[in-house]
Design a protein around this motif. Structure first.
Motif, PDB file in Angstrom:
ATOM      1  N   UNK A 128       0.837  -1.214   0.000  1.00 25.65           N
ATOM      2  CA  UNK A 128       0.000   0.000   0.000  1.00 25.65           C
ATOM      3  C   UNK A 128       0.864   1.253   0.000  1.00 25.65           C
ATOM      4  N   UNK A 129       1.945   1.222   0.785  1.00 27.57           N
ATOM      5  CA  UNK A 129       2.842   2.362   0.853  1.00 27.57           C
ATOM      6  C   UNK A 129       3.534   2.587  -0.490  1.00 27.57           C
ATOM      7  N   UNK A 133       3.223   5.938  -2.844  1.00 27.03           N
ATOM      8  CA  UNK A 133       4.406   6.690  -3.261  1.00 27.03           C
ATOM      9  C   UNK A 133       4.434   6.803  -4.787  1.00 27.03           C
ATOM     10  N   UNK A 134       4.129   5.707  -5.478  1.00 23.02           N
ATOM     11  CA  UNK A 134       4.130   5.714  -6.942  1.00 23.02           C
ATOM     12  C   UNK A 134       3.076   6.652  -7.495  1.00 23.02           C
ATOM     13  N   UNK A 135       1.982   6.847  -6.761  1.00 27.34           N
ATOM     14  CA  UNK A 135       0.894   7.700  -7.241  1.00 27.34           C
ATOM     15  C   UNK A 135       1.205   9.187  -7.065  1.00 27.34           C
TER      16      UNK A 135
END
Length: 136
Positions: A128-129, A133-135
């Motif tokens: 989820x983290x 971060x990628x988003x």
């Protein structure tokens, strides 16, 4: 993490196991091969009849000085702790804490269908983290 989410969302579905007559050495080799800390013990019919963890090996074989040729059935946990696949994550975490255990078997209709450990929750949190971060 939503503590109301059913545990089936977080459980590991691939069960890795050994037979009751396999040696503890063989069980240890399987744990190392798959980099896991627990195994189901499965009889000739494919039914889960026990559970074995690294802690069981240390407490019930190493400390008493039993040989690594000891059959798994002599040191495995026979009283299985299970939860239904629909149990909420929060309840499962409470149960793990109260029982002082790190792994729990997940069942549906009387059959073991998965296993949940704290590692599964950490892995889900990491994913989820990474997604967040990628988003960004």
């Amino acid at each position: 993490m939503d503590l109301r989410t059913p545990i089936r969302v977080y459980m590991t579905k691939k069960l890795i196991g050994v037979k009751p007559d396999d040696t503890v050495r063989r069980a240890g080799e399987v744990m190392v091969e798959f980099d896991i800390g627990s195994l189901v013990v499965v009889d000739e019919n494919g039914d889960v009849v026990g559970f074995l963890t690294k802690g069981d090996i240390i407490r019930r074989m190493v400390i008493p000085g039993l040989p690594n040729t000891t059959p798994v059935k002599e040191i495995m946990t026979k009283d299985l702790v299970t939860v239904p696949s629909t149990a909420p994550l929060g309840e499962v975490l409470d149960l793990l804490s109260k029982k002082g255990i790190k792994h729990i078997l997940v069942e549906e209709e009387g059959k073991i269908v998965g296993i949940f450990s704290i590692s599964d929750l950490l892995e889900a949190s990491r994913r989820r983290l990474e997604t967040a971060i990628a988003a960004e």
